[in-house]
Each structure stands twice: as structure tokens, then as C-alpha cells.
Design a protein around this motif. Structure first.
Motif, PDB file in Angstrom:
ATOM      1  N   GLU A 128      -5.721   5.288   9.431  1.00  0.00           N
ATOM      2  CA  GLU A 128      -4.347   5.181   8.920  1.00  0.00           C
ATOM      3  C   GLU A 128      -4.163   4.044   7.914  1.00  0.00           C
ATOM      4  N   ASP A 129      -5.197   3.244   7.700  1.00  0.00           N
ATOM      5  CA  ASP A 129      -5.140   2.209   6.649  1.00  0.00           C
ATOM      6  C   ASP A 129      -5.490   2.786   5.277  1.00  0.00           C
ATOM      7  N   THR A 130      -5.919   4.038   5.244  1.00  0.00           N
ATOM      8  CA  THR A 130      -6.263   4.682   3.976  1.00  0.00           C
ATOM      9  C   THR A 130      -5.050   4.750   3.062  1.00  0.00           C
ATOM     10  N   ALA A 131      -5.186   4.189   1.867  1.00  0.00           N
ATOM     11  CA  ALA A 131      -4.068   4.138   0.923  1.00  0.00           C
ATOM     12  C   ALA A 131      -4.532   3.505  -0.375  1.00  0.00           C
ATOM     13  N   LEU A 132      -3.662   3.569  -1.363  1.00  0.00           N
ATOM     14  CA  LEU A 132      -3.854   2.812  -2.600  1.00  0.00           C
ATOM     15  C   LEU A 132      -3.201   1.452  -2.377  1.00  0.00           C
ATOM     16  N   TYR A 133      -3.967   0.400  -2.530  1.00  0.00           N
ATOM     17  CA  TYR A 133      -3.484  -0.952  -2.275  1.00  0.00           C
ATOM     18  C   TYR A 133      -3.146  -1.640  -3.594  1.00  0.00           C
ATOM     19  N   TYR A 134      -1.932  -2.182  -3.662  1.00  0.00           N
ATOM     20  CA  TYR A 134      -1.436  -2.834  -4.857  1.00  0.00           C
ATOM     21  C   TYR A 134      -1.251  -4.327  -4.615  1.00  0.00           C
ATOM     22  N   CYS A 135      -1.616  -5.104  -5.608  1.00  0.00           N
ATOM     23  CA  CYS A 135      -1.320  -6.526  -5.617  1.00  0.00           C
ATOM     24  C   CYS A 135      -0.005  -6.739  -6.368  1.00  0.00           C
ATOM     25  N   ALA A 136       0.786  -7.683  -5.892  1.00  0.00           N
ATOM     26  CA  ALA A 136       2.058  -7.998  -6.538  1.00  0.00           C
ATOM     27  C   ALA A 136       2.260  -9.506  -6.530  1.00  0.00           C
ATOM     28  N   ALA A 137       3.046  -9.982  -7.488  1.00  0.00           N
ATOM     29  CA  ALA A 137       3.277 -11.422  -7.576  1.00  0.00           C
ATOM     30  C   ALA A 137       4.632 -11.695  -8.233  1.00  0.00           C
ATOM     31  N   ARG A 182       0.832  -1.189   0.000  1.00  0.00           N
ATOM     32  CA  ARG A 182       0.000   0.000   0.000  1.00  0.00           C
ATOM     33  C   ARG A 182       0.873   1.249   0.000  1.00  0.00           C
ATOM     34  N   GLN A 183       0.275   2.308  -0.516  1.00  0.00           N
ATOM     35  CA  GLN A 183       0.979   3.584  -0.547  1.00  0.00           C
ATOM     36  C   GLN A 183       0.012   4.694  -0.220  1.00  0.00           C
ATOM     37  N   ALA A 184       0.287   5.400   0.869  1.00  0.00           N
ATOM     38  CA  ALA A 184      -0.514   6.542   1.274  1.00  0.00           C
ATOM     39  C   ALA A 184       0.090   7.806   0.672  1.00  0.00           C
ATOM     40  N   PRO A 185      -0.695   8.845   0.527  1.00  0.00           N
ATOM     41  CA  PRO A 185      -0.169  10.093  -0.052  1.00  0.00           C
ATOM     42  C   PRO A 185       1.050  10.599   0.707  1.00  0.00           C
ATOM     43  N   GLY A 186       2.119  10.902  -0.027  1.00  0.00           N
ATOM     44  CA  GLY A 186       3.324  11.432   0.583  1.00  0.00           C
ATOM     45  C   GLY A 186       4.204  10.402   1.262  1.00  0.00           C
ATOM     46  N   TYR A 206       5.523  -8.543 -10.943  1.00  0.00           N
ATOM     47  CA  TYR A 206       4.223  -8.282 -11.550  1.00  0.00           C
ATOM     48  C   TYR A 206       3.400  -7.462 -10.573  1.00  0.00           C
ATOM     49  N   TRP A 207       2.779  -6.408 -11.080  1.00  0.00           N
ATOM     50  CA  TRP A 207       2.045  -5.465 -10.236  1.00  0.00           C
ATOM     51  C   TRP A 207       0.707  -5.098 -10.864  1.00  0.00           C
ATOM     52  N   GLY A 208      -0.271  -4.835  -9.998  1.00  0.00           N
ATOM     53  CA  GLY A 208      -1.524  -4.265 -10.456  1.00  0.00           C
ATOM     54  C   GLY A 208      -1.452  -2.751 -10.419  1.00  0.00           C
ATOM     55  N   LYS A 209      -2.541  -2.116 -10.842  1.00  0.00           N
ATOM     56  CA  LYS A 209      -2.571  -0.651 -10.858  1.00  0.00           C
ATOM     57  C   LYS A 209      -3.104  -0.065  -9.571  1.00  0.00           C
ATOM     58  N   GLY A 210      -3.614  -0.907  -8.687  1.00  0.00           N
ATOM     59  CA  GLY A 210      -4.051  -0.458  -7.380  1.00  0.00           C
ATOM     60  C   GLY A 210      -5.547  -0.275  -7.250  1.00  0.00           C
ATOM     61  N   THR A 211      -6.010  -0.426  -6.019  1.00  0.00           N
ATOM     62  CA  THR A 211      -7.403  -0.155  -5.683  1.00  0.00           C
ATOM     63  C   THR A 211      -7.404   0.705  -4.418  1.00  0.00           C
ATOM     64  N   LEU A 212      -8.217   1.745  -4.422  1.00  0.00           N
ATOM     65  CA  LEU A 212      -8.190   2.726  -3.347  1.00  0.00           C
ATOM     66  C   LEU A 212      -9.061   2.290  -2.171  1.00  0.00           C
ATOM     67  N   VAL A 213      -8.469   2.342  -0.989  1.00  0.00           N
ATOM     68  CA  VAL A 213      -9.189   2.080   0.255  1.00  0.00           C
ATOM     69  C   VAL A 213      -9.183   3.364   1.076  1.00  0.00           C
ATOM     70  N   THR A 214     -10.373   3.842   1.405  1.00  0.00           N
ATOM     71  CA  THR A 214     -10.509   5.062   2.198  1.00  0.00           C
ATOM     72  C   THR A 214     -11.303   4.735   3.459  1.00  0.00           C
TER      73      THR A 214
END
Length: 125
Positions: free
Chosen positions: A89-98, A38-42, A114-122
Motif C-alpha cells: 500500500e506504499d506504492t505510489a508516485l512520491y513528490y517532494c515539496a518545499a 504521495r499519490q496512488a492511482p485513483g 515548490y514541487w518536484g515531478k515525482g519518483t515512482l515507488v513500487t
């Protein structure tokens, strides 16, 4: 070319639950390990959870232990992330990887090719 597609993100209140799914499309083969980052803003992208070919082989970040559960369906080459007791604090863009390689360390971001483009969790507080 293998693509990973995430689904299941959305807006949820603190304390709620979401279930993320990750499935491959295009040319597919068996993945040795699958993971959620996951990646949160900043902030930098960070490991959330990972799972090896054997379901008992898992890794969790300390921040999600006891709240998140990673699982996989090897027949479908699909991974899931059940997220309970969500916090703001779990708010982020969540990426799948393999990866198809049998790396020892599940948590190393550079092992995943291998990576996905992400799904947003707010998560609203």
C-alpha cells in the motif's frame, strides 16, 4: 526558477527499504519546510512526512509512523525520506515539496509552493 529533483524510487519487495532524496536546482534559497507527499492511482495526493528548519520539528502520517524517517541537510537544502518495512500500500508516485514561508502547519498541502515531478515507488507483495 527553483526546481526540485527527486531520486531513489524503484521496485522493492514488501519488507524492503528505499531512500528518497530531494535536491533543488536552479535559483535556490533556504526552504523553511520540506515535505514528501504521495499519490496512488485513483487517489488524492496525501502527506507522508514533513520537516521544518529545525530537524526536531517533524510530521508523519499515521500510516508511516515508525517505518519512515524524514531528514534534511540545511547546508545542501536537501531532504531525504528513509522508508523501511515497505508495504504494497506504499506504492505510489512520491513528490517532494518545499516552501520558503514559515507556516505553523507542516502537513497542509497548500502551504507548499515548490514541487518536484515525482519518483515512482513500487512495492511488490
Amino acid at each position: 526558477q527553483v526546481q526540485l529533483l527527486e531520486s531513489g524510487g524503484g521496485l522493492v519487495q514488501a519488507g524492503g527499504s528505499l531512500r528518497l532524496s530531494c535536491a533543488p536546482s536552479g535559483r535556490t534559497f533556504s526552504f523553511s519546510s520540506m515535505a514528501w507527499f504521495r499519490q496512488a492511482p485513483g487517489k488524492e495526493r496525501e502527506i507522508v512526512a514533513a520537516i521544518g528548519w529545525t530537524p526536531s520539528r517533524t510530521y508523519y502520517a499515521d500510516s508511516v509512523k515508525g517505518r519512515f524517517t524524514i531528514s534534511r541537510d540545511n547546508a545542501k537544502n536537501t531532504a531525504y525520506l528513509q522508508m523501511n518495512s515497505l508495504k504494497a500500500e506504499d506504492t505510489a508516485l512520491y513528490y517532494c515539496a518545499a516552501t520558503q514561508h514559515a507556516w505553523d502547519q507542516l502537513s497542509e498541502i497548500n502551504h507548499y509552493n515548490y514541487w518536484g515531478k515525482g519518483t515512482l515507488v513500487t512495492v511488490s507483495s
